[in-house]
Design a protein around this motif. Sequence first.
Motif, short mmCIF file in Angstrom:
data_model
loop_
_atom_site.label_atom_id
_atom_site.label_comp_id
_atom_site.label_asym_id
_atom_site.label_seq_id
_atom_site.Cartn_x
_atom_site.Cartn_y
_atom_site.Cartn_z
N ALA A 27 0.93 -1.40 -0.08
CA ALA A 27 -0.15 -0.18 -0.27
C ALA A 27 0.64 1.08 -0.01
O ALA A 27 1.80 1.33 0.95
CB ALA A 27 -0.86 -0.14 1.24
N PRO A 28 0.62 2.12 -0.97
CA PRO A 28 1.63 3.32 -1.08
C PRO A 28 1.27 4.45 -0.10
O PRO A 28 0.01 4.64 0.32
CB PRO A 28 1.44 3.83 -2.45
CG PRO A 28 -0.24 3.30 -2.92
CD PRO A 28 -0.23 1.99 -2.10
N ASP A 29 2.33 5.09 0.50
CA ASP A 29 2.07 6.20 1.33
C ASP A 29 1.40 7.31 0.17
O ASP A 29 1.64 7.15 -0.82
CB ASP A 29 3.25 6.72 2.18
CG ASP A 29 4.68 7.01 1.30
OD1 ASP A 29 4.33 7.34 0.35
OD2 ASP A 29 5.57 6.92 2.01
N GLU A 30 1.32 8.46 0.80
CA GLU A 30 0.82 9.81 0.12
C GLU A 30 1.77 10.17 -0.99
O GLU A 30 1.59 10.33 -2.07
CB GLU A 30 0.53 10.99 1.03
CG GLU A 30 -0.14 12.00 0.41
CD GLU A 30 -0.72 13.04 1.20
OE1 GLU A 30 -0.58 14.10 0.59
OE2 GLU A 30 -0.89 12.83 2.25
N ALA A 34 0.81 9.77 -5.08
CA ALA A 34 1.35 11.03 -5.88
C ALA A 34 2.09 10.75 -6.94
O ALA A 34 1.74 11.11 -8.17
CB ALA A 34 1.61 12.17 -5.09
N PHE A 35 3.25 10.10 -6.84
CA PHE A 35 4.28 9.63 -7.80
C PHE A 35 3.60 8.88 -8.89
O PHE A 35 3.54 9.19 -10.21
CB PHE A 35 5.55 9.10 -7.30
CG PHE A 35 6.53 8.68 -8.15
CD1 PHE A 35 7.32 9.39 -8.86
CD2 PHE A 35 6.55 7.34 -8.36
CE1 PHE A 35 8.10 9.05 -9.88
CE2 PHE A 35 7.41 6.80 -9.44
CZ PHE A 35 8.10 7.77 -10.18
N VAL A 36 2.91 7.72 -8.47
CA VAL A 36 2.20 6.87 -9.15
C VAL A 36 0.97 7.39 -10.08
O VAL A 36 0.72 7.48 -11.28
CB VAL A 36 1.41 5.66 -8.60
CG1 VAL A 36 0.50 4.91 -9.32
CG2 VAL A 36 2.56 4.72 -7.75
N ASN A 37 0.20 8.65 -9.37
CA ASN A 37 -0.58 9.21 -10.13
C ASN A 37 0.02 9.95 -11.21
O ASN A 37 -0.70 9.96 -12.32
CB ASN A 37 -1.52 10.36 -9.18
CG ASN A 37 -2.34 9.62 -8.10
OD1 ASN A 37 -2.44 8.36 -7.86
ND2 ASN A 37 -2.54 10.42 -7.18
N ASP A 38 1.04 10.43 -11.11
CA ASP A 38 1.59 11.01 -12.07
C ASP A 38 2.09 10.43 -13.25
O ASP A 38 1.98 10.67 -14.64
CB ASP A 38 2.87 12.20 -11.63
CG ASP A 38 2.46 13.20 -10.92
OD1 ASP A 38 1.32 13.82 -11.03
OD2 ASP A 38 3.13 13.74 -9.94
N LEU A 39 2.66 9.14 -12.84
CA LEU A 39 2.90 8.20 -13.82
C LEU A 39 1.84 8.00 -14.77
O LEU A 39 1.92 7.45 -15.90
CB LEU A 39 3.74 6.94 -13.40
CG LEU A 39 5.06 7.10 -12.61
CD1 LEU A 39 5.36 5.72 -11.95
CD2 LEU A 39 6.11 7.58 -13.77
N GLU A 40 0.66 7.51 -14.12
CA GLU A 40 -0.35 7.08 -14.79
C GLU A 40 -1.26 7.95 -15.57
O GLU A 40 -1.96 7.42 -16.33
CB GLU A 40 -1.43 6.33 -13.64
CG GLU A 40 -0.70 5.24 -12.94
CD GLU A 40 -0.49 3.98 -13.65
OE1 GLU A 40 -1.56 3.50 -14.28
OE2 GLU A 40 0.65 3.71 -13.82
N VAL A 69 -5.11 12.31 -2.41
CA VAL A 69 -4.20 11.82 -3.52
C VAL A 69 -5.14 10.50 -4.04
O VAL A 69 -4.95 10.01 -5.00
CB VAL A 69 -2.92 11.32 -2.90
CG1 VAL A 69 -3.08 10.24 -1.56
CG2 VAL A 69 -2.15 10.85 -3.82
N GLU A 70 -6.03 9.77 -3.26
CA GLU A 70 -6.64 8.76 -3.65
C GLU A 70 -7.68 9.26 -4.62
O GLU A 70 -8.00 8.53 -5.48
CB GLU A 70 -7.03 7.83 -2.41
CG GLU A 70 -6.05 7.07 -1.74
CD GLU A 70 -6.76 6.24 -0.53
OE1 GLU A 70 -7.95 5.95 -0.58
OE2 GLU A 70 -5.96 6.05 0.16
#
Length: 183
Positions: A27-30, A34-40, A69-70
Motif C-alpha cells: 500500500a503506497p503512502d501519500e 502521488a508519484f504513481v498518479n503522475d505516472l499513470e 491523493v486517492e
Amino acid sequence: MAKLIYTAITSLDGYIEDEHGSFDWSAPDEDVHAFVNDLERRIGTYLYGRRLYETMVYWETAPADSPAVELNYARVWRSAAKIVYSTTLQETASARTRIERTFDAAAVRAMKEAANADLGVGGAELAAHDDRVEQQPDLVDEPGAKPVGGGKRALPDGVRLDLELLDERRFASGVVYLRYATR
C-alpha cells in the motif's frame, strides 16, 4: 505511436503478492501514491487480466471521503478506457470498459498504432496462453523491470523483513542500487 507500459509494485524479491495472495504490504503512502498518479496520467487505455481488474474496479466508486491523493487517482483511472482479458468475466463494473475473451498481440499492436495516449498493461497472469505478453518481447515498450524469466532467487522463500531505505543510486545502464537496513 503509443507505448505499451507494464507496471507493477513489487517486493525487493520480485513478488506482487505474498504467499497468502495479499498485497497489503505494498500500500503506497501519500508521496508514492502521488508519484504513481503522475505516472499513470499518460495512460489512455489499461489492459488487465480479470483478477487485477477486479482489484482495480474499486477506483470506479472510491468513497468521496477518501484522501485527496486517492481521489486524484480515481479520476485518472476513470478517465482511461479499460480492456479486460477474461474467459470467465461476464460483465464489467466500470464505465469505458470492455471484455475480450483472448489476448491478441496483433490487435494490441494496432491499438498502439492508433492510440493518442500510451497503453498500460498489468496483471501477472494476463492472457495465460500462447500469445501472452511476456512471449511477445517486442510488444511491451517499457517493461518496468528487467525480466530474467527464471533462475535462482536472491532471497529464499519465507524471508520477510521490515526494511528502511538508506540509500539509492541509478546508473545509466539501468541498474538501480538500493541499500536497506532492517528496522
